[in-house]
Write a protein that holds these residues in place. Sequence first.
Motif, PDB file in Angstrom:
ATOM      1  N   PRO A 131       0.782  -1.237   0.000  1.00  0.00           N
ATOM      2  CA  PRO A 131       0.000   0.000   0.000  1.00  0.00           C
ATOM      3  C   PRO A 131       0.815   1.289   0.000  1.00  0.00           C
ATOM      4  N   ASP A 132       2.104   1.189   0.276  1.00  0.00           N
ATOM      5  CA  ASP A 132       2.936   2.398   0.263  1.00  0.00           C
ATOM      6  C   ASP A 132       3.614   2.623  -1.089  1.00  0.00           C
ATOM      7  N   ARG A 133       3.252   1.835  -2.101  1.00  0.00           N
ATOM      8  CA  ARG A 133       3.883   1.969  -3.418  1.00  0.00           C
ATOM      9  C   ARG A 133       2.848   2.266  -4.495  1.00  0.00           C
ATOM     10  N   ARG A 190       6.632   6.368  -3.730  1.00  0.00           N
ATOM     11  CA  ARG A 190       6.345   5.914  -2.365  1.00  0.00           C
ATOM     12  C   ARG A 190       5.362   6.876  -1.735  1.00  0.00           C
ATOM     13  N   LEU A 191       4.467   6.332  -0.923  1.00  0.00           N
ATOM     14  CA  LEU A 191       3.485   7.134  -0.202  1.00  0.00           C
ATOM     15  C   LEU A 191       3.744   7.010   1.291  1.00  0.00           C
ATOM     16  N   PRO A 192       3.450   8.063   2.039  1.00  0.00           N
ATOM     17  CA  PRO A 192       3.591   7.952   3.496  1.00  0.00           C
ATOM     18  C   PRO A 192       2.498   7.048   4.057  1.00  0.00           C
ATOM     19  N   TYR A 246       2.457  16.283  -4.605  1.00  0.00           N
ATOM     20  CA  TYR A 246       1.148  15.948  -4.051  1.00  0.00           C
ATOM     21  C   TYR A 246       0.241  15.561  -5.205  1.00  0.00           C
ATOM     22  N   MET A 247      -0.272  14.322  -5.157  1.00  0.00           N
ATOM     23  CA  MET A 247      -1.104  13.797  -6.243  1.00  0.00           C
ATOM     24  C   MET A 247      -2.359  13.151  -5.687  1.00  0.00           C
ATOM     25  N   SER A 289      -2.077  12.575  -1.665  1.00  0.00           N
ATOM     26  CA  SER A 289      -0.947  12.084  -0.890  1.00  0.00           C
ATOM     27  C   SER A 289       0.359  12.620  -1.464  1.00  0.00           C
ATOM     28  N   LEU A 290       1.320  12.846  -0.586  1.00  0.00           N
ATOM     29  CA  LEU A 290       2.656  13.204  -1.041  1.00  0.00           C
ATOM     30  C   LEU A 290       3.306  11.939  -1.559  1.00  0.00           C
ATOM     31  N   MET A 291       3.633  11.928  -2.842  1.00  0.00           N
ATOM     32  CA  MET A 291       4.288  10.770  -3.444  1.00  0.00           C
ATOM     33  C   MET A 291       5.721  11.167  -3.757  1.00  0.00           C
TER      34      MET A 291
END
Length: 164
Positions: free
Chosen positions: A49-51, A68-70, A115-116, A95-97
């Motif tokens: 889920p973080d990718r 990557r996502l936080p 941010y996307m 989310s900040l990617m």
Amino acid sequence: MRTLTEQDIRTSFVNCSKGEAKRIFVPRDLEQRPWADLDFLGWRDPGAPDRSYLVAEREGGFAGVALRLPSARRGFLHRSMCSLCLTTHPGGGVSLMTARKAGAAGREGNSVGVYMCADLACSLYVRGKKALASGSRFEESLTVEEQIARTVGNLSAFLVKLYD
């Protein structure tokens, strides 16, 4: 956007090794994607889920980016705006990617972020092809074509930062 094959996708990545690109989850529904309505192909990895990943046309070819996502999620009352398509979403809808830079800079650990829309559906939001659950798009004086051009320009500016 031109239709992509799994091989096109795997060979397009600019910020990971060939071995990493071979192991990336690639969507199995490529034939069903609305290619004419996409400015880039974006997808989340259901097993991680973080990718997330995106592939965009760049300089006559394709540039694939591993993102990557936080893990932290924002509260539902918090609203954020995607910096590519300017769509606002509540909670974790934006989310900040972050992406490792291409080449030596990436191997040294340097990265860039954007941010996307967390679902990477910017192209569909701009065209009105995907409805927002509870977010919104601002009323704009730009035509849809101008909004698409702005989204593509914002994405191109992000991709350029990968090579700086």
